[in-house]
Write a protein that holds these residues in place. Structure first.
Motif, PDB file in Angstrom:
ATOM      1  N   MET A   1      40.514  46.610  54.153  1.00 27.91           N
ATOM      2  CA  MET A   1      41.715  45.804  54.019  1.00 27.91           C
ATOM      3  C   MET A   1      42.337  46.055  52.651  1.00 27.91           C
ATOM      4  O   MET A   1      41.677  46.008  51.636  1.00 27.91           O
ATOM      5  N   LYS A   2      43.613  46.319  52.651  1.00 20.40           N
ATOM      6  CA  LYS A   2      44.320  46.554  51.395  1.00 20.40           C
ATOM      7  C   LYS A   2      44.931  45.256  50.888  1.00 20.40           C
ATOM      8  O   LYS A   2      45.320  44.407  51.668  1.00 20.40           O
ATOM      9  N   TYR A   3      44.985  45.154  49.577  1.00 21.13           N
ATOM     10  CA  TYR A   3      45.593  44.018  48.909  1.00 21.13           C
ATOM     11  C   TYR A   3      46.645  44.524  47.937  1.00 21.13           C
ATOM     12  O   TYR A   3      46.587  45.655  47.478  1.00 21.13           O
ATOM     13  N   MET A   4      47.585  43.649  47.613  1.00 20.67           N
ATOM     14  CA  MET A   4      48.604  43.960  46.607  1.00 20.67           C
ATOM     15  C   MET A   4      48.039  43.647  45.218  1.00 20.67           C
ATOM     16  O   MET A   4      47.416  42.601  45.028  1.00 20.67           O
ATOM     17  N   TYR A   5      48.279  44.544  44.276  1.00 23.15           N
ATOM     18  CA  TYR A   5      47.852  44.373  42.891  1.00 23.15           C
ATOM     19  C   TYR A   5      49.017  44.656  41.964  1.00 23.15           C
ATOM     20  O   TYR A   5      49.904  45.447  42.284  1.00 23.15           O
ATOM     21  N   GLU A   6      48.982  44.012  40.808  1.00 24.45           N
ATOM     22  CA  GLU A   6      49.889  44.320  39.712  1.00 24.45           C
ATOM     23  C   GLU A   6      49.018  44.689  38.521  1.00 24.45           C
ATOM     24  O   GLU A   6      48.087  43.964  38.191  1.00 24.45           O
ATOM     25  N   THR A   7      49.339  45.807  37.907  1.00 29.14           N
ATOM     26  CA  THR A   7      48.667  46.194  36.677  1.00 29.14           C
ATOM     27  C   THR A   7      49.734  46.285  35.597  1.00 29.14           C
ATOM     28  O   THR A   7      50.682  47.059  35.719  1.00 29.14           O
ATOM     29  N   ILE A   8      49.569  45.473  34.566  1.00 32.92           N
ATOM     30  CA  ILE A   8      50.476  45.517  33.419  1.00 32.92           C
ATOM     31  C   ILE A   8      49.766  46.291  32.321  1.00 32.92           C
ATOM     32  O   ILE A   8      48.610  46.006  31.999  1.00 32.92           O
ATOM     33  N   ILE A   9      50.469  47.260  31.768  1.00 34.06           N
ATOM     34  CA  ILE A   9      49.903  48.062  30.689  1.00 34.06           C
ATOM     35  C   ILE A   9      50.848  47.984  29.499  1.00 34.06           C
ATOM     36  O   ILE A   9      52.060  48.123  29.648  1.00 34.06           O
ATOM     37  N   ILE A  10      50.270  47.747  28.330  1.00 34.80           N
ATOM     38  CA  ILE A  10      51.032  47.812  27.081  1.00 34.80           C
ATOM     39  C   ILE A  10      50.574  49.076  26.360  1.00 34.80           C
ATOM     40  O   ILE A  10      49.413  49.208  25.985  1.00 34.80           O
ATOM     41  N   PHE A  11      51.514  50.009  26.208  1.00 34.85           N
ATOM     42  CA  PHE A  11      51.236  51.265  25.510  1.00 34.85           C
ATOM     43  C   PHE A  11      51.598  51.120  24.040  1.00 34.85           C
ATOM     44  O   PHE A  11      52.445  50.314  23.659  1.00 34.85           O
TER      45      PHE A  11
END
Length: 155
Positions: A1-11
């Motif tokens: 089962m797939k889920y929605m993800y958010e990845t926030i990256i600060i470069f």
């Protein structure tokens, strides 16, 4: 089962705008291909912003939010390649919803597109029901990263 993800990256702020664009493009490629094979829904480049506090000597950072659908066992792989990038100041990954959710189905699937941050899940069962119809009541990864979310389970 797939889920929605958010990845926030600060470069790091030492990147030029051109380098930032290139790095975001590389991350999009890594998330779409390789071991992850996620469905990229969107990449939001927020640009250079002032940090709330100094991180590794930087007072500013380049922000990017990656929203994608993948299986839960792929998240450690995503976080592993982020964690090893010297250009990353901080990151967080948040599970935002199930693939079956209506919000996932409505999202455009077009080609728009160094910390040990935990993966967090929003515990929606504890949210106040009075916010149920309020579109501004949605807790997203940015709220969690900035400390605005009250109902968070760390996994």
């Amino acid at each position: 089962m797939k889920y929605m993800y958010e990845t926030i990256i600060i470069f790091t702020d030492t990147l030029s705008e051109k380098q930032y664009d290139r790095v975001v493009h590389e991350y999009k490629g890594k998330i779409l291909k390789g071991e992850i094979k996620a469905e990229t829904i969107s990449v939001d480049k927020l640009g250079k912003k002032k940090l709330a506090y100094e991180i590794k000597g930087s007072k500013e950072g380049w922000y990017a939010i990656f929203k994608y659908a993948t299986e839960p066992d792929k998240i450690p792989t995503v976080e592993r390649f982020i964690r090893t990038d010297v250009n990353v100041l901080k990151f967080i990954t948040v599970k935002t919803s199930d693939e079956d959710d209506e919000e996932y189905k409505e999202v455009d699937t077009g080609e728009e597109l160094y910390s040990d941050s935990p993966t967090v899940e929003v515990d929606k069962s504890e949210q106040d029901d009075s916010d149920a119809g309020n579109p501004n009541s949605k807790i997203d990864a940015m709220d969690v990263m900035l400390g605005f979310a009250d109902y968070v389970k760390v996994s």
